[in-house]
Design an enzyme around this catalytic site. Structure first.
Site, short mmCIF file in Angstrom:
data_model
loop_
_atom_site.label_atom_id
_atom_site.label_comp_id
_atom_site.label_asym_id
_atom_site.label_seq_id
_atom_site.Cartn_x
_atom_site.Cartn_y
_atom_site.Cartn_z
N CYS A 97 10.78 -26.45 -16.71
CA CYS A 97 11.38 -27.42 -15.79
C CYS A 97 10.29 -28.42 -15.41
O CYS A 97 9.12 -28.26 -15.76
CB CYS A 97 11.92 -26.72 -14.55
SG CYS A 97 10.63 -25.88 -13.59
N HIS A 132 4.83 -18.14 -13.63
CA HIS A 132 4.99 -16.74 -14.05
C HIS A 132 5.31 -16.64 -15.53
O HIS A 132 6.44 -16.41 -15.93
CB HIS A 132 6.07 -16.06 -13.21
CG HIS A 132 5.61 -15.74 -11.82
ND1 HIS A 132 6.47 -15.53 -10.77
CD2 HIS A 132 4.36 -15.58 -11.31
CE1 HIS A 132 5.77 -15.26 -9.67
NE2 HIS A 132 4.49 -15.30 -9.98
N GLU A 141 6.95 -17.56 -3.72
CA GLU A 141 7.64 -18.71 -3.12
C GLU A 141 8.15 -18.37 -1.72
O GLU A 141 8.04 -19.17 -0.79
CB GLU A 141 8.80 -19.18 -4.01
CG GLU A 141 9.46 -20.42 -3.43
CD GLU A 141 10.71 -20.85 -4.18
OE1 GLU A 141 11.58 -21.47 -3.54
OE2 GLU A 141 10.83 -20.57 -5.39
N THR A 153 14.20 -21.31 -4.27
CA THR A 153 14.80 -22.26 -5.23
C THR A 153 15.30 -21.61 -6.51
O THR A 153 15.97 -22.27 -7.31
CB THR A 153 13.77 -23.35 -5.62
OG1 THR A 153 12.65 -22.72 -6.25
CG2 THR A 153 13.31 -24.14 -4.41
N SER A 157 11.27 -14.85 -11.22
CA SER A 157 12.53 -14.73 -10.49
C SER A 157 13.67 -15.40 -11.25
O SER A 157 14.74 -14.82 -11.44
CB SER A 157 12.40 -15.34 -9.09
OG SER A 157 13.64 -15.37 -8.43
N SER A 171 9.71 -21.12 -16.83
CA SER A 171 8.27 -21.13 -17.12
C SER A 171 7.97 -20.62 -18.53
O SER A 171 6.82 -20.32 -18.85
CB SER A 171 7.51 -20.30 -16.08
OG SER A 171 8.16 -19.09 -15.81
#
Length: 319
Positions: free
Chosen positions: A17, A46, A131, A170, A229, A273
């Site tokens: 992203c 991650h 986060e 998020t 996540s 990621s």
């Protein structure tokens, strides 16, 4: 020897992203500007493949600020950090670069705004995730209450049910979060809601892409790290959409081929990621075992880009 036929459905969008892309660029540009070593507090994103590559370039990954020398630059990961971390770096006169995703920073600012207006914050997130720790650490201890499930909502003890607001991590499951939000609004009708959804565009798009292929596949592979996540949420979304087999794999070598026996169509998705090279690696592994047809299924085009911090666009100075 004839190989069995199999169709691979590639979910798109997938992989990096804008926030991850920016964070990786920050480490690369810091190494270019200041030379090695550059210290990074926590994994920049991650993904082991990404972290190992940056480590080979001269990045040193540490978990706490006091593991980094004061005379070398330090970078804060894309997940965000509690306010106390940059404050401590400034106290030590350290050069630091904040690689927090701008969409996470937006949630930080939202929490501060509500706090300044006298509202108590409720955060929907996963306990212990960097986060969540970073976002809760924007406000004084005890000012943010964490909920992870619908069941947690019933046990909340708040100061004033008329003076509440909620924020979210998020990278959550959109469907699970919607259920928690519904429970919050039912119990606390006056709760202030975010101006815009806190769950980011990339999380939303990747979950939508998995849902788009779920009806066509016998199994789903999500490329991502076990501590990612958003990648774990993609596996959950796949299972909820009816995928009998849904695996989280870091590399092609992690694929459980036995679990895929009898499958004639497999979906491939990648967390925010995970680099595209790992998708290519998985495709190659299937081509070695099956007569593979690859079909891309794109639900939306992503054009989001984030600038790197100004300090990296300025001429180098000795830190």
């Amino acid at each position: 020897m004839t190989m069995p036929p199999l169709t691979l459905y590639l979910a798109a969008p997938r992989g990096f992203c804008a926030g991850v892309d920016r964070a990786i660029k920050i480490v690369e540009m810091a190494l270019e500007k200041w030379g090695a070593p550059v210290y990074v507090r926590h994994e920049i994103v991650h993904n082991k493949f990404v972290v190992d590559r940056l480590r080979d370039m001269g990045a040193v990954f540490v978990e706490e600020l006091d593991e980094a020398p004061t005379d070398r630059p330090v970078i804060f990961s894309a997940h965000g950090v509690p306010k106390a971390i940059p404050a401590e770096a400034e106290r030590r006169n350290m050069v630091y670069v904040d690689a927090t995703c701008p969409l996470v920073s937006k949630v930080h600012l939202e929490a501060e705004r509500h706090h300044e207006n006298g509202l108590q914050m409720i955060m929907i997130g996963h306990a212990g995730h960097p986060e969540t720790v970073g976002t809760m650490g924007q406000l004084p201890e005890g000012e943010v209450l964490l909920v992870e499930t619908v069941e947690d909502v019933a046990g909340l003890e708040v100061r004033d049910p008329e003076r509440l607001a909620y924020i979210t991590q998020t990278t959550l499951s959109i469907d699970d979060t919607a259920a928690i939000v519904a429970a919050l609004r039912e119990r606390f009708p006056a709760i202030a809601i975010p101006r815009k959804e806190d769950i980011c565009y990339a999380t939303t798009n990747r979950q939508g892409a998995v849902k788009a292929i779920a009806g066509r596949i016998d199994a789903l592979l999500v490329i991502g790290a076990p501590n990612s996540s958003n990648s774990k949420r993609l596996v959950e979304v796949g299972r909820a959409a009816g995928c009998r087999v849904a695996q989280l794999v870091q590399r092609a070598t992690d694929i459980d081929w036995e679990a895929l026996q009898g499958a004639t169509s497999v979906g491939v998705a990648a967390g925010a990621s995970a680099p595209e090279v790992l998708v290519d690696e998985v495709i190659a592994a299937f081509r070695a075992r099956f007569d593979t047809t690859v079909k891309a299924v794109e639900t939306v085009k992503e054009r989001v880009e984030f600038k790197v911090p100004r300090i990296l666009r300025e001429p180098a100075e000795t830190p």
